[in-house]
Write a protein that holds these residues in place. Sequence first.
Motif, PDB file in Angstrom:
ATOM      1  N   GLU A  54     -30.238  29.292  -7.574  1.00 20.17           N
ATOM      2  CA  GLU A  54     -30.306  30.278  -8.656  1.00 20.17           C
ATOM      3  C   GLU A  54     -30.821  31.613  -8.133  1.00 20.17           C
ATOM      4  O   GLU A  54     -30.299  32.672  -8.502  1.00 20.17           O
ATOM      5  CB  GLU A  54     -31.195  29.767  -9.786  1.00 20.17           C
ATOM      6  N   SER A  85     -15.834  17.206 -26.498  1.00 18.58           N
ATOM      7  CA  SER A  85     -15.036  18.284 -25.914  1.00 18.58           C
ATOM      8  C   SER A  85     -13.731  17.759 -25.333  1.00 18.58           C
ATOM      9  O   SER A  85     -12.704  18.430 -25.392  1.00 18.58           O
ATOM     10  CB  SER A  85     -15.829  19.029 -24.841  1.00 18.58           C
ATOM     11  N   THR A 119     -16.315  21.155 -21.559  1.00 14.25           N
ATOM     12  CA  THR A 119     -17.656  21.680 -21.834  1.00 14.25           C
ATOM     13  C   THR A 119     -17.680  22.527 -23.099  1.00 14.25           C
ATOM     14  O   THR A 119     -18.668  23.200 -23.363  1.00 14.25           O
ATOM     15  CB  THR A 119     -18.152  22.521 -20.644  1.00 14.25           C
ATOM     16  N   GLY A 120     -16.598  22.511 -23.853  1.00 11.56           N
ATOM     17  CA  GLY A 120     -16.526  23.283 -25.087  1.00 11.56           C
ATOM     18  C   GLY A 120     -15.097  23.332 -25.580  1.00 11.56           C
ATOM     19  O   GLY A 120     -14.243  22.563 -25.134  1.00 11.56           O
ATOM     20  N   ASP A 137     -14.038  16.058 -15.801  1.00 18.03           N
ATOM     21  CA  ASP A 137     -15.265  15.602 -16.453  1.00 18.03           C
ATOM     22  C   ASP A 137     -16.353  15.191 -15.466  1.00 18.03           C
ATOM     23  O   ASP A 137     -17.230  14.398 -15.781  1.00 18.03           O
ATOM     24  CB  ASP A 137     -14.958  14.442 -17.400  1.00 18.03           C
ATOM     25  N   ALA A 152     -23.567  16.631 -16.777  1.00 24.51           N
ATOM     26  CA  ALA A 152     -24.613  17.275 -17.574  1.00 24.51           C
ATOM     27  C   ALA A 152     -24.023  18.102 -18.714  1.00 24.51           C
ATOM     28  O   ALA A 152     -24.654  18.266 -19.757  1.00 24.51           O
ATOM     29  CB  ALA A 152     -25.486  18.165 -16.686  1.00 24.51           C
ATOM     30  N   ARG A 153     -22.805  18.623 -18.538  1.00 22.35           N
ATOM     31  CA  ARG A 153     -22.221  19.500 -19.555  1.00 22.35           C
ATOM     32  C   ARG A 153     -20.984  18.938 -20.237  1.00 22.35           C
ATOM     33  O   ARG A 153     -20.595  19.410 -21.292  1.00 22.35           O
ATOM     34  CB  ARG A 153     -21.875  20.856 -18.931  1.00 22.35           C
ATOM     35  N   SER A 154     -20.334  17.956 -19.648  1.00 21.23           N
ATOM     36  CA  SER A 154     -19.119  17.394 -20.236  1.00 21.23           C
ATOM     37  C   SER A 154     -19.474  16.462 -21.385  1.00 21.23           C
ATOM     38  O   SER A 154     -20.417  15.686 -21.287  1.00 21.23           O
ATOM     39  CB  SER A 154     -18.326  16.616 -19.185  1.00 21.23           C
ATOM     40  N   THR A 155     -18.687  16.541 -22.451  1.00 20.10           N
ATOM     41  CA  THR A 155     -18.917  15.651 -23.587  1.00 20.10           C
ATOM     42  C   THR A 155     -17.618  15.001 -24.029  1.00 20.10           C
ATOM     43  O   THR A 155     -16.539  15.566 -23.850  1.00 20.10           O
ATOM     44  CB  THR A 155     -19.512  16.408 -24.793  1.00 20.10           C
ATOM     45  N   ASP A 164     -18.727  17.096 -14.258  1.00 20.04           N
ATOM     46  CA  ASP A 164     -19.997  17.766 -14.571  1.00 20.04           C
ATOM     47  C   ASP A 164     -20.635  16.987 -15.719  1.00 20.04           C
ATOM     48  O   ASP A 164     -20.523  17.356 -16.884  1.00 20.04           O
ATOM     49  CB  ASP A 164     -19.746  19.218 -14.957  1.00 20.04           C
ATOM     50  N   SER A 202     -12.247  21.798 -17.993  1.00 25.80           N
ATOM     51  CA  SER A 202     -13.556  21.148 -18.021  1.00 25.80           C
ATOM     52  C   SER A 202     -13.941  20.931 -19.481  1.00 25.80           C
ATOM     53  O   SER A 202     -13.893  21.876 -20.264  1.00 25.80           O
ATOM     54  CB  SER A 202     -14.608  22.024 -17.347  1.00 25.80           C
TER      55      SER A 202
END
Length: 117
Positions: free
Chosen positions: A106, A54, A13-14, A44, A48-51, A46, A11
């Motif tokens: 949550e 990254s 994400t970092g 990729d 909201a978090r994938s860039t 996600d 993923s």
Amino acid sequence: MSDVRTRFAPSPTGDLHIGGARTALFNWLLAPHEKGVFILRIEDTDVARSTQESIQVILDALTWLEWIGCGALLSSRRNSLYQEAAEKLLREGKAYRCCCTPEELEANREAALKAGH
């Protein structure tokens, strides 16, 4: 060539961590041993978090595997296939829609963690 297809699906994400690099290496080595193919599939979906940064970090980190000839697949480009599969599972009663709000999910997660699950 055999039907064996190994893959690494990080993923974006970092940064790529050592465990991910190890998994990529093992799968990359197994593919030619089995006369198969190694696939790099970037997860990729996600959004909201994938860039893009990254994704590039992962590609740069894996250049030593020489997988470039195979290219990288982006899961987001296959969204229509995933949607069709999900709809089929729903029609067949093998899946259900979750109507929980993010707040409910949550709260459930926190309750499970407190209970040691």
